[in-house]
Design a protein around this motif. Structure first.
Motif, short mmCIF file in Angstrom:
data_model
loop_
_atom_site.label_atom_id
_atom_site.label_comp_id
_atom_site.label_asym_id
_atom_site.label_seq_id
_atom_site.Cartn_x
_atom_site.Cartn_y
_atom_site.Cartn_z
N ALA A 87 -77.61 -111.19 37.60
CA ALA A 87 -76.48 -112.11 37.53
C ALA A 87 -76.71 -113.32 38.44
O ALA A 87 -76.45 -114.46 38.04
CB ALA A 87 -75.19 -111.39 37.90
N ILE A 88 -77.19 -113.08 39.64
CA ILE A 88 -77.46 -114.18 40.58
C ILE A 88 -78.57 -115.09 40.04
O ILE A 88 -78.45 -116.32 40.06
CB ILE A 88 -77.83 -113.63 41.97
CG1 ILE A 88 -76.60 -113.00 42.63
CG2 ILE A 88 -78.42 -114.72 42.86
CD1 ILE A 88 -76.91 -112.18 43.87
N VAL A 89 -79.64 -114.48 39.53
CA VAL A 89 -80.77 -115.26 39.01
C VAL A 89 -80.31 -116.14 37.85
O VAL A 89 -80.58 -117.35 37.82
CB VAL A 89 -81.93 -114.34 38.57
CG1 VAL A 89 -82.96 -115.11 37.76
CG2 VAL A 89 -82.59 -113.71 39.79
N PHE A 90 -79.59 -115.56 36.88
CA PHE A 90 -79.20 -116.35 35.72
C PHE A 90 -78.08 -117.33 36.03
O PHE A 90 -78.02 -118.41 35.43
CB PHE A 90 -78.83 -115.43 34.54
CG PHE A 90 -80.05 -114.91 33.84
CD1 PHE A 90 -80.80 -115.73 33.01
CD2 PHE A 90 -80.48 -113.61 34.06
CE1 PHE A 90 -81.94 -115.27 32.38
CE2 PHE A 90 -81.62 -113.14 33.43
CZ PHE A 90 -82.35 -113.97 32.59
N ARG A 91 -77.21 -117.01 36.96
CA ARG A 91 -76.19 -117.98 37.39
C ARG A 91 -76.86 -119.19 38.03
O ARG A 91 -76.53 -120.34 37.72
CB ARG A 91 -75.20 -117.34 38.37
CG ARG A 91 -74.00 -118.22 38.66
CD ARG A 91 -73.00 -117.57 39.59
NE ARG A 91 -72.61 -116.23 39.16
CZ ARG A 91 -72.79 -115.12 39.88
NH1 ARG A 91 -73.33 -115.17 41.07
NH2 ARG A 91 -72.40 -113.96 39.42
N THR A 92 -77.85 -118.95 38.88
CA THR A 92 -78.60 -120.03 39.51
C THR A 92 -79.38 -120.83 38.47
O THR A 92 -79.40 -122.06 38.50
CB THR A 92 -79.57 -119.46 40.57
OG1 THR A 92 -78.82 -118.68 41.51
CG2 THR A 92 -80.31 -120.55 41.28
N TYR A 93 -80.00 -120.13 37.52
CA TYR A 93 -80.76 -120.77 36.45
C TYR A 93 -79.86 -121.70 35.63
O TYR A 93 -80.21 -122.84 35.34
CB TYR A 93 -81.38 -119.68 35.58
CG TYR A 93 -82.18 -120.14 34.38
CD1 TYR A 93 -83.29 -120.94 34.53
CD2 TYR A 93 -81.82 -119.73 33.11
CE1 TYR A 93 -84.04 -121.34 33.44
CE2 TYR A 93 -82.56 -120.12 32.01
CZ TYR A 93 -83.66 -120.93 32.17
OH TYR A 93 -84.40 -121.32 31.08
N ARG A 94 -78.67 -121.21 35.27
CA ARG A 94 -77.73 -122.01 34.48
C ARG A 94 -77.23 -123.21 35.28
O ARG A 94 -77.09 -124.31 34.74
CB ARG A 94 -76.57 -121.15 34.00
CG ARG A 94 -77.00 -120.11 32.97
CD ARG A 94 -75.83 -119.27 32.52
NE ARG A 94 -74.75 -120.04 31.97
CZ ARG A 94 -74.71 -120.51 30.71
NH1 ARG A 94 -75.70 -120.25 29.91
NH2 ARG A 94 -73.68 -121.19 30.30
N THR A 134 -78.89 -124.74 37.61
CA THR A 134 -80.03 -125.65 37.66
C THR A 134 -80.13 -126.49 36.39
O THR A 134 -80.44 -127.67 36.43
CB THR A 134 -81.34 -124.87 37.89
OG1 THR A 134 -81.22 -124.10 39.07
CG2 THR A 134 -82.53 -125.79 37.99
N LEU A 135 -79.83 -125.86 35.26
CA LEU A 135 -79.86 -126.57 33.97
C LEU A 135 -78.61 -127.42 33.74
O LEU A 135 -78.54 -128.17 32.78
CB LEU A 135 -80.02 -125.58 32.82
CG LEU A 135 -81.34 -124.82 32.77
CD1 LEU A 135 -81.31 -123.80 31.63
CD2 LEU A 135 -82.51 -125.77 32.60
N GLY A 136 -77.62 -127.27 34.62
CA GLY A 136 -76.39 -128.03 34.47
C GLY A 136 -75.43 -127.46 33.45
O GLY A 136 -74.56 -128.19 32.93
N LEU A 137 -75.58 -126.18 33.11
CA LEU A 137 -74.70 -125.56 32.12
C LEU A 137 -73.47 -124.99 32.80
O LEU A 137 -73.56 -124.34 33.82
CB LEU A 137 -75.44 -124.44 31.38
CG LEU A 137 -76.69 -124.87 30.60
CD1 LEU A 137 -77.41 -123.66 30.05
CD2 LEU A 137 -76.28 -125.82 29.48
N GLN A 138 -72.32 -125.23 32.18
CA GLN A 138 -71.07 -124.68 32.72
C GLN A 138 -70.91 -123.25 32.23
O GLN A 138 -71.50 -122.85 31.23
CB GLN A 138 -69.89 -125.51 32.27
CG GLN A 138 -69.92 -126.92 32.82
CD GLN A 138 -68.78 -127.75 32.28
OE1 GLN A 138 -67.99 -127.29 31.46
NE2 GLN A 138 -68.68 -128.99 32.72
N ARG A 139 -70.09 -122.49 32.92
CA ARG A 139 -69.84 -121.10 32.55
C ARG A 139 -69.26 -121.02 31.14
O ARG A 139 -68.32 -121.71 30.81
CB ARG A 139 -68.88 -120.49 33.55
CG ARG A 139 -68.69 -119.01 33.35
CD ARG A 139 -67.79 -118.45 34.40
NE ARG A 139 -68.35 -117.20 34.80
CZ ARG A 139 -67.86 -116.43 35.75
NH1 ARG A 139 -66.83 -116.83 36.43
NH2 ARG A 139 -68.42 -115.30 36.04
#
Length: 135
Positions: free
Chosen positions: A118-125, A127-132
């Motif tokens: 969850a932490i890795v993909f939250r950080t990844y998203r 970084t890409l500028g994607l909102q939840r």
């Protein structure tokens, strides 16, 4: 996922380490080959779960196609999709991969591996500028 990580990341690490210690191969060549391998392995590991899963979008397309020229109503799509079964299957997958667990009160909680992902993909998203919920 753990099995994929072991087979495609951990075991090759030891192979590259053995190659570095036991052969006359240039260290820079081994490092570059290792980076190339790592990129390909991570790409495969990231796409494998999506490819083996029952993808809801494809289930919708197949259900509409199976209805033939007459088409299918939204209710028909929902019935064909079996959303409850899909949700339970996903929860079973997360549990068997030891990403989530159930406490004595029956509440779901992230296990350490799930929290890490969850932490890795939250950080990844981020970084890409994607909102939840988007992207």
């Amino acid at each position: 996922m753990l099995g994929l990580a072991v087979v495609y990341l951990l075991l090759p690490f030891f192979v590259f380490l053995a190659a570095a210690l036991l052969t006359n191969t240039d260290l820079l060549d081994l490092i570059l080959a290792g980076f190339l391998y790592l990129a390909l392995a991570c790409g495969y590991i990231q796409t494998y779960p999506a490819l083996r899963e029952d993808i809801p979008s494809f289930r919708i397309l197949f259900a509409i196609d199976a209805a033939g020229p007459a088409g299918l109503s939204e209710e028909g799509v929902i019935a064909a999709l079996g959303a409850d079964n899909l949700l339970f299957k996903k929860m079973d997958d997360l549990s068997s991969d030891r990403l989530i667990g159930v406490d004595a009160d029956g509440k779901l909680h992230l296990l350490p591996a799930g929290r890490f992902l969850a932490i890795v993909f939250r950080t990844y998203r981020k970084t890409l500028g994607l909102q939840r919920g988007l992207g």
